[in-house]
Structure formats: C-alpha cells, structure tokens
Design a protein around this motif. Structure first.
Motif, PDB file in Angstrom:
ATOM      1  N   VAL A 340      73.289 -48.352  88.033  1.00 18.24           N
ATOM      2  CA  VAL A 340      71.766 -48.267  88.827  1.00 18.24           C
ATOM      3  C   VAL A 340      71.919 -49.653  89.476  1.00 18.24           C
ATOM      4  N   GLY A 341      72.316 -50.452  88.375  1.00 17.17           N
ATOM      5  CA  GLY A 341      72.353 -52.072  88.703  1.00 17.17           C
ATOM      6  C   GLY A 341      73.145 -52.149  90.544  1.00 17.17           C
ATOM      7  N   ILE A 342      74.650 -52.144  90.327  1.00 14.54           N
ATOM      8  CA  ILE A 342      74.862 -51.946  91.587  1.00 14.54           C
ATOM      9  C   ILE A 342      74.429 -51.271  92.212  1.00 14.54           C
ATOM     10  N   SER A 343      74.323 -50.079  92.185  1.00 11.40           N
ATOM     11  CA  SER A 343      74.238 -49.134  93.578  1.00 11.40           C
ATOM     12  C   SER A 343      72.608 -49.725  94.240  1.00 11.40           C
ATOM     13  N   SER A 344      71.706 -50.371  93.310  1.00  7.40           N
ATOM     14  CA  SER A 344      70.671 -50.809  93.539  1.00  7.40           C
ATOM     15  C   SER A 344      71.096 -51.977  94.466  1.00  7.40           C
ATOM     16  N   LYS A 345      71.930 -52.719  93.739  1.00  6.58           N
ATOM     17  CA  LYS A 345      72.045 -53.894  94.876  1.00  6.58           C
ATOM     18  C   LYS A 345      73.110 -53.638  96.263  1.00  6.58           C
ATOM     19  N   LEU A 346      72.859 -52.885  96.230  1.00  6.95           N
ATOM     20  CA  LEU A 346      73.927 -52.155  97.550  1.00  6.95           C
ATOM     21  C   LEU A 346      73.154 -51.769  98.966  1.00  6.95           C
ATOM     22  N   ARG A 365      72.562 -40.945  96.493  1.00  6.40           N
ATOM     23  CA  ARG A 365      73.748 -40.746  95.956  1.00  6.40           C
ATOM     24  C   ARG A 365      73.007 -40.910  94.509  1.00  6.40           C
ATOM     25  N   MET A 366      72.590 -42.025  94.298  1.00  4.69           N
ATOM     26  CA  MET A 366      72.040 -42.860  92.857  1.00  4.69           C
ATOM     27  C   MET A 366      72.418 -41.658  92.273  1.00  4.69           C
ATOM     28  N   SER A 367      72.489 -41.280  91.106  1.00  6.68           N
ATOM     29  CA  SER A 367      71.736 -40.505  90.435  1.00  6.68           C
ATOM     30  C   SER A 367      70.838 -40.968  89.116  1.00  6.68           C
ATOM     31  N   LYS A 368      70.844 -41.656  89.255  1.00  6.68           N
ATOM     32  CA  LYS A 368      69.661 -42.283  87.953  1.00  6.68           C
ATOM     33  C   LYS A 368      68.837 -43.444  88.966  1.00  6.68           C
ATOM     34  N   ARG A 369      67.982 -42.974  89.989  1.00 11.33           N
ATOM     35  CA  ARG A 369      67.191 -44.169  91.032  1.00 11.33           C
ATOM     36  C   ARG A 369      66.334 -43.679  90.671  1.00 11.33           C
ATOM     37  N   GLU A 370      65.282 -42.998  89.496  1.00  9.40           N
ATOM     38  CA  GLU A 370      64.410 -43.086  89.369  1.00  9.40           C
ATOM     39  C   GLU A 370      63.827 -43.508  87.937  1.00  9.40           C
ATOM     40  N   SER A 371      64.888 -44.583  87.790  1.00 15.61           N
ATOM     41  CA  SER A 371      64.690 -45.589  86.430  1.00 15.61           C
ATOM     42  C   SER A 371      63.956 -46.873  86.535  1.00 15.61           C
ATOM     43  N   SER A 372      64.504 -47.106  87.668  1.00 21.27           N
ATOM     44  CA  SER A 372      63.968 -48.307  88.175  1.00 21.27           C
ATOM     45  C   SER A 372      63.089 -48.262  89.761  1.00 21.27           C
ATOM     46  N   PRO A 373      62.445 -49.178  89.710  1.00 16.38           N
ATOM     47  CA  PRO A 373      61.936 -48.627  90.818  1.00 16.38           C
ATOM     48  C   PRO A 373      62.434 -50.000  92.348  1.00 16.38           C
ATOM     49  N   PHE A 374      63.387 -50.935  91.738  1.00 17.40           N
ATOM     50  CA  PHE A 374      64.048 -52.303  92.635  1.00 17.40           C
ATOM     51  C   PHE A 374      64.749 -51.198  94.379  1.00 17.40           C
ATOM     52  N   ALA A 375      65.470 -50.317  93.632  1.00 14.68           N
ATOM     53  CA  ALA A 375      66.119 -49.822  95.010  1.00 14.68           C
ATOM     54  C   ALA A 375      64.886 -49.012  95.729  1.00 14.68           C
ATOM     55  N   TRP A 376      63.992 -48.508  96.037  1.00 15.52           N
ATOM     56  CA  TRP A 376      62.831 -48.197  96.121  1.00 15.52           C
ATOM     57  C   TRP A 376      62.272 -49.626  97.000  1.00 15.52           C
ATOM     58  N   ASP A 402      58.770 -38.398  92.256  1.00 17.54           N
ATOM     59  CA  ASP A 402      59.494 -38.628  91.732  1.00 17.54           C
ATOM     60  C   ASP A 402      59.265 -39.067  89.946  1.00 17.54           C
ATOM     61  N   GLY A 403      58.463 -39.514  89.850  1.00 14.89           N
ATOM     62  CA  GLY A 403      57.736 -40.131  88.932  1.00 14.89           C
ATOM     63  C   GLY A 403      57.995 -41.547  88.449  1.00 14.89           C
ATOM     64  N   VAL A 404      58.682 -42.291  89.665  1.00 14.01           N
ATOM     65  CA  VAL A 404      58.952 -44.004  89.437  1.00 14.01           C
ATOM     66  C   VAL A 404      57.227 -45.081  89.420  1.00 14.01           C
ATOM     67  N   LYS A 405      57.842 -45.460  88.249  1.00 15.90           N
ATOM     68  CA  LYS A 405      56.106 -45.796  88.099  1.00 15.90           C
ATOM     69  C   LYS A 405      56.134 -47.796  89.397  1.00 15.90           C
ATOM     70  N   PRO A 406      55.334 -47.665  90.471  1.00 18.65           N
ATOM     71  CA  PRO A 406      55.397 -48.843  91.435  1.00 18.65           C
ATOM     72  C   PRO A 406      55.848 -50.333  90.928  1.00 18.65           C
ATOM     73  N   ASP A 407      56.356 -51.057  90.872  1.00 16.55           N
ATOM     74  CA  ASP A 407      56.215 -52.362  90.375  1.00 16.55           C
ATOM     75  C   ASP A 407      54.478 -53.468  91.467  1.00 16.55           C
ATOM     76  N   ARG A 408      55.012 -54.612  90.811  1.00 19.74           N
ATOM     77  CA  ARG A 408      53.734 -55.846  91.615  1.00 19.74           C
ATOM     78  C   ARG A 408      54.282 -56.164  92.654  1.00 19.74           C
ATOM     79  N   PHE A 409      55.784 -55.424  93.381  1.00 26.06           N
ATOM     80  CA  PHE A 409      57.260 -55.542  94.534  1.00 26.06           C
ATOM     81  C   PHE A 409      56.834 -54.669  94.930  1.00 26.06           C
TER      82      PHE A 409
END
Ligand SMILES: Nc1ncnc2c1ncn2[C@@H]1O[C@H](COP(=O)(O)OP(=O)(O)OP(=O)(O)O)[C@@H](O)[C@H]1O
Ligand SMILES: Nc1ccn([C@@H]2O[C@H](COP(=O)(O)O)[C@@H](O)[C@H]2O)c(=O)n1
Length: 740
Positions: A340-346, A365-376, A402-409
């Motif tokens: 997720v780290g690499i795909s999110s950075k891309l 194509r990210m498999s675990k994109r719901e694990s963090s709001p970064f890529a979103w 998708d159940g991803v919690k938004p953050d302050r960003f």
C-alpha cells in the motif's frame, strides 16, 4: 533609484500603519532576558556560511542558517516543503511567517542564548515578521560585502548540489538581493547596528575583520570556550585550523560543560547520497534510475520496497513525472498491488502532476486501499486541482461506502471540491461528517470550511465558522478576507484586514492584491501601498500588478510606470496593465514591443489594449497588422471586443466602408452592441447617415432600452439638417418611455 528611494519618493501616508500597528505590540522583552542575536547578511555566495562556522568555533554562538532550515523542510517533505522547493528553485523568498516560525522553533528549543542567524532577514517583510513574532532585535548585524562577479564565481564553484546554484537562478537571487535585502541593510545602518565587512580575500583574512566586532561584546568573551584574542593568528593555515577545531571539540567534549549547545552543521538536504555532490538532485535521481534500469535489463530484479518508496518520494518532491513513470515500470506488479505504501506514493505522484486518470488506474489495482485514506486523499486532491470536482466528491462518498475513515487531510480536499461545485447542501453534509469524525476544532479543517461556505455563496455561515475557530492562523484570516471580497463586501474585508494586522497576522499577497484591486478610495489605496512597502511586499508580482492598476485608474501614470519599470518579474497581467495605462498614447506600443522582445506571451486582453491604442492614435496600418498577427502568430481567435476595436479603428479614421464590411464580411458570428455601437459613433463623427441608420436599427433591436443609441442617431440627423427625422426618433424615445 533604490527601493528605499522609491518608497520615500512616494510620500505614502503613514496613517494606515499607525492605525493598525499598535506601538505597545512592538514592546520587546527586557534586555537582560533577551538572547544575543546576530543577523548575518550578504549576497548569495558572499561567504556568510563560511564565516559563521568560524564565529561558532571561536565564540560559541549557535548557527541558524535560514536557507538550511528551509532546505530541511524540503527534505522532510513537510506541509510547506513543496512550496519552499518551488520558491528556492526560482531564487524567491519564502513567506516570512514560514521562515520565522522555523527560526522560532530553533531558538526556543536551544539551551544556547547566543545565535547567529544567517541569511536572514532577507526582506523588510522578514525583518518585521521577526520583530513581531520573536519580539527581539538583533544586537549585531554583519554584512559581508562582496562584488557580484565574485559571488557568481563562488556559487558556481560551490559544488554542493544545491538546486539554486546555477547561473539562471543565481541571476534572480542577485536581483532579489539588490532589490529586497539592500533596504534591510540600510535599515540597520541607520540604526547604527550594521558592521560592513569586505568579503574579498582569504577566509582567514576576512575573519580577522570579524573578530574585533565580537571581541567588543563582553557577554561573548565570557562564555566562549576558546580565547578569541589568541585564535587564528594571521599565519595560521587552514590545515592547522582543522586540527585546532578537532582539538577544541575534544576539549569541549571532555569538559562536562553542557550549557552551550553546538548544533552540527546540517548537510544540504537536496542531495541524494554522497555521489550526488557534483550534480543537481534531478541528475542524481536520473542516474539512480538509469542504474536500476540497466540492472533490470540484465535480469537482476529489484524487489526492495524501500528503494521504490524513496525514489517515488523524490520524484514527488521534484514533481519529476517522467522519472516517476520510469520508476513505475521498474516496480514488480505484485509489489505494486500488495504494498500500500508504494502504490499510494505512485497514486500521489500521478495525481499531483495532473494525471488523475492514471492515478485512478493504479488506485483501482490496489489490493488493500481501504487500509489507509492516504491514496484516497491524493486522488481527491488530484481531481480537485484539475477542476473535476464531481469526481473528487464521488471518491469521498465511495470512501464512506468502502468503510475508509477520512482523516484531517481528507476534509480540506473534499471541501475544496465542494466549493468548486458550489453546493451548500453537500457542504453542510460534509460539515456534519467532519464534526462527527472529531475535526470540529481542527484549524486546518475549519479554514477549508470557511472557504467552502464562502465559495458556495453562504457568507454568513462562513463568518460563523470563522468566529468559531479557536486559534486562527493566517489561512483562517485570509480565507475570510477573500470570502468577503468575493462577495463584494469591501467594508467587511477591510475590517478583517485591519483586525488581521492588529492580531499580528500578515495578510498574504493574494489578499493584499485583492484588496488593492477593489479598494474604492484612493486614499485607502495609497495607505495600503505604504503598508505594503514597509512589509517589503511591493514587488510581489500580484501586488505590483494591482498597484499599477490602482495608480493608472487615478491617472497617475508616472507612478504606474515607475512600479512597472522596477518590477523584478512580470507576467502577462503586468504587461497588460502597463499597456492599457498607455492606451491613448504611443508609449503603449513601446511596451508592447518590449513585451515581445521579453518573450512574454500576449493574450486577448493585450490585443484589446494595443488595438484600442491604434484606434485612439489613428494608426490604421499598425492596427491591421496587429489584428492579423494576433491569430496568425499567437493563435488568438478574434472575439467581440477585438472586432469592436477594429470597427472603432476604421470608423475613427473615417473609413466607413471598411468598418462596415468588417462587421458584415469578416465577423464569423453576429455582431453585438459594442461593435454596432462603435460603428454608430463613427457615423456620428463623420456624418454618415446611411450606415448610421443601419447601425442604429441593429442597436434598437439589440438594446431596445438604451436611450444613448437614439440620441446618437438624432445627432446624426441633426448634423445632416434632417429635422423631421430628428423628431421621428424623439417620438420613438417617447413611445418607449425613454425620454427623460
Ligand atoms: N573568502 C573566500 N574566498 C573564496 N571562496 C570562498 C570564500 N568564502 C567562502 N568561499 C566559498 O564560496 C562558496 C560560498 O560560500 P558560502 O556558502 O559561505 O556563502 P553564503 O554567503 O553562505 O552563500 P548562500 O547565501 O548562497 O548560502 C563556498 O564554496 C565557499 O567555500
Ligand atoms: N530568509 C530567507 C532565507 C532563504 N530563503 C530562500 O532560501 C534560498 C537559499 O538561501 P541561502 O541563504 O542558503 O542562500 C534563498 O534563495 C531563498 O529562496 C528565503 O526565502 N528566506
């Protein structure tokens, strides 16, 4: 003329400043508690840093290089990192608030009470911000005076891989130094605090001139860990100097003495590894990627996620999309899918470079994109920047599904999109979400909320949120100010402006230029100008552009030209402003030619100004040439205003047939009132009743309630001594209820 002369020449009223900066706010803390502060000034490459190192060794001051602090922000990818990078690349000055806060952090976290602040203040704005925020004055100001050619030579030989050590940026840095730093130097000279040191000669020779300055301060001698009097006699060579340095350091380390802290000089963070010492960061990046590509071609697979993460981070900070694509090709697909780290950075890289579609493909194509709001967040931001607000909003709603919690960003980005759509209802829903998510007191989020409500047209809600923000920062104030201006509420905007200054918040250049552009009273405009000069912000592009317009609106052409001539950089808006100042005299042409020589790109507005100039001065052939140049050379299709200018040009010159055929033969769309109006006026000037009747007829259809068209036709008939027709048109006026 120096800027100071310019500033005093303007004789701008002081009242704005005295109104809004209360003297008691400037009271400094008692002297005994204040740290010992030295400002180190000088042009780029004058040797400030080199001399600071020697002062540190001898007198134990802590060295704070403003440039290094800023570069550290870039390297750490902080919130301001990208903005700072862009400014440094261009040799421009980072907003004072940012730099002073960095210095403040260092001052506050240090045990040392003696500081060398190097490369600061760069501008009057820097200086004032330091006084306001830190509430301290320097005890000593050193100025290393060095000829330009020497500075250029030193910088180009520095070889530390700094992104701004190249001839193009160097020229800009020198220009900015002369325009903005000199007034600061003069300021301290007048206060009797300036020590000017000739910066030509060997490092040690120059230091010999520095020594007596510091020796004269008792508090420095007392706590210095070496004897400054005996230090570095004229015959001591640099090699010995290094040994001595090491020896002293050992002595110091063994002494158990801890009250002085000596920060290690921070490495220039714009470097990638040691090998890049002779290169720019982009060259270093390129070389690393090329090596990896070569390895990949030889069948050596690179699978370490850290390598890709680091490369993508660098590509992002440099916005080097081509390199990013090459890195993308090197990443094994399974890694991209699962890490997720690499795909999110891309995703962030593509989205921030304007390639939201590609970013979305990677995202899908990210498999675990719901694990963090970064890529979103990156994708929402990418869409919002491109003006694809609906796409940004859709992603926000998908996040919830998708159940991803938004953050302050997440919230500022989605609120920006919402402001773009202009829907208060959706905005209110997001407002509820952010409160539920626990960000109801987050300044960063609330600022975006103010902006959103203002953009959606609900200035009352914007104001309510604004007054609820507990610790308003300068973004909060600027958002409210811009909101009021956007709604045409000039008085409220000026009140905010005053409050800002009273609260020690610097309005940003956007806010200042917006106020200047809209200010109704010239007195206020001039006072604002005075205030801007004192902040050293006069030469900010948007501010200078607004000042040109301010003075030209009042017919003070000399003043407008003076500002234009002194500007450090100009954009199309600046050129348009100065050409339109001269739309009635041939100087406008001079500026247009200058604009062409400067490779600045004229736009449709530029051509309206030059064509009007031709019409006003009877330069028919030039007008024809420019009209054709506009589309052929610059690819600008003529719009209604350009045709109106051409009709005016021919009409004023009495070329009625040409004017008429411009409308009926040349125009590719229906002529509007401005075009027919220009023709009717020309008919009045030249007594052409036939064409005048046609033009008037069209105008009566297009603008049935505009009495001026009827009056003009009456005058045309009157000139032609056709009293009956005059009476007929008057009756038309009466019938339409237009006669006053
Ligand atoms: N007296 C000197 N003679 C020749 N070279 C010098 C001298 N002093 C410093 N240099 C060299 O010139 C370059 C610039 O010096 P330095 O980094 O100290 O300048 P600076 O004023 O801090 O620059 P900047 O404002 O760009 O950070 C360095 O490579 C340094 O080694
Ligand atoms: N007060 C400052 C100091 C520096 N900058 C920016 O950093 C660049 C490099 O500074 P050096 O002192 O290391 O040469 C400088 O050109 C500015 O872009 C700044 O904005 N404000």
């Amino acid at each position: 003329l120096t800027l100071n002369q310019a500033a005093s020449g303007l004789k701008v009223g002081e009242s704005f400043a005295t109104d809004i900066i209360k003297p008691e706010e400037r009271v400094l803390p008692p002297k005994e508690k204040a740290p010992f502060i030295t400002f180190v000034l000088g042009g780029p490459g004058s040797g400030k840093g080199t001399q600071c190192e020697k002062i540190v060794e001898t007198f134990g001051l802590q060295h704070l290089s403003a440039g290094d602090l800023l570069r550290r922000e870039i390297a750490m990818h902080t919130e301001n990192g990208a903005m700072i990078l862009n400014l440094i690349k261009d040799g421009k000055i980072v907003p004072s608030e940012v730099t002073v806060k960095l210095i403040q952090k260092e001052l506050e976290s240090s045990d040392n009470r003696k500081f060398l602040i190097d490369g600061f203040p760069r501008t009057e704005e820097n200086r004032v911000a330091f006084e306001r925020i830190i509430r301290a004055d320097p005890d000593v100001v050193l100025f290393f005076d060095c000829p330009e050619e020497e500075m250029v030579k030193r910088v180009l030989n520095r070889n530390q891989g700094r992104i701004d050590d190249n001839i193009t940026t160097m020229k800009k840095r020198l220009k900015i130094f002369n325009a903005l730093n000199r007034p600061v130097i003069d300021y301290y000279k007048n206060k009797g605090k300036l020590y000017t040191i000739n910066a030509v000669g060997t490092v040690d020779d120059i230091f010999q001139h520095v020594l007596p300055i510091f020796n004269s301060f008792e508090q420095l001698k007392e706590s210095s860990h070496v004897n400054p009097q005996s230090h570095l006699g004229p015959s001591l060579k640099p090699r010995h100097h290094q040994q001595l340095k090491q020896h002293r350091q050992n002595e110091y380390n063994n002494s158990g003495f801890t009250s002085l802290s000596f920060t290690k000089p921070s490495p220039t963070p714009l470097l990638i590894g040691k090998q890049s010492i002779h290169r720019t960061q982009l060259e270093a990046l390129d070389s690393v990627i090329t090596d990896l590509e070569t390895s990949a071609q030889k069948g050596i697979s690179i699978t370490e996620p850290e390598i890709f993460a680091s490369l993508l981070e660098t590509c992002y900070s440099l916005r080097a999309i081509d390199h990013g694509v090459r890195v993308h090709h090197l990443i094994p697909p399974y890694l991209l899918r699962n890490n997720v780290g690499i795909s999110s950075k891309l995703v962030r890289l593509y989205a921030s470079c304007g390639f939201a579609e590609v970013a979305h493909e990677v995202f899908d194509r990210m498999s675990k994109r719901e694990s963090s709001p970064f890529a979103w967040n990156s994708l929402i931001s990418g869409y919002a920047e491109l003006g694809q607000y609906e796409d940004a909003m859709a992603l926000y709603f998908q996040m919830a599904e998708d159940g991803v919690k938004p953050d302050r960003f997440t919230f500022p980005r989605v609120l920006k999109a919402c402001g773009g759509i202009g829907s208060v209802q959706i905005g209110e829903a997001i407002h509820r979400d952010l409160v539920k998510a626990g960000f109801g007191y987050d300044v960063y989020v609330l600022n975006a909320l103010v902006d959103m409500y203002a953009k959606c047209g609900d200035i009352v809600k914007a104001r309510n949120v604004f007054y609820m923000i507990p610790n308003k920062d300068y973004v909060s104030w600027n958002s409210m100010l811009t909101g009021y201006l956007h709604h045409g509420l000039l008085h409220e905007a000026l009140d905010i402006f005053r409050l800002m200054v009273q609260n020690g918040i610097e309005p940003d250049k956007v806010a200042i230029s917006s106020v200047l552009a809209r200010v109704l009273s010239f007195k206020h405009g001039r006072q604002l100008h005075g205030w801007v000069i004192r902040r050293g912000m006069e030469w900010e592009l948007s501010v200078a552009n607004a000042l040109i317009v301010l003075y030209s609106k009042r017919g003070q052409l000399d003043q407008a030209c003076f500002i234009f001539d002194q500007m450090l950089e100009r954009d199309t808006v600046s050129w348009n402003a100065i050409i339109s100042v001269h739309s009635k005299d041939s100087n406008g042409f001079k500026y247009f030619e200058q604009m062409q020589r400067a490779d600045a790109k004229p736009d449709g507005i530029t051509f309206v100004s030059v064509l009007s100039l031709c019409a006003n001065t009877g330069m028919v052939e030039d007008g024809e040439r420019l009209f054709s140049l506009m589309s052929k050379e610059y690819g600008i299709n003529p719009k209604m205003e350009h045709y109106a200018c051409m009709v005016n040009l021919y009409g004023r010159a009495g070329m009625m047939e040409e004017a008429y055929s411009m409308i009926v033969q040349e125009m590719e769309f229906e002529a509007g009132p401005t075009v027919w109006g220009a023709l009717l006026y020309a008919c009045y000037l030249h007594g052409n009743t036939d064409i005048g009747e046609v033009a008037a007829q069209r105008l009566f259809e297009l603008e049935p309630d505009n009495e001026h068209n009827f009056e003009l036709l009456m005058r045309i008939y009157s000139k032609a001594k056709r009293a009956e027709d005059v009476e007929r048109v008057r009756q038309m006026l009466v019938d339409r209820g237009l006669e006053t």
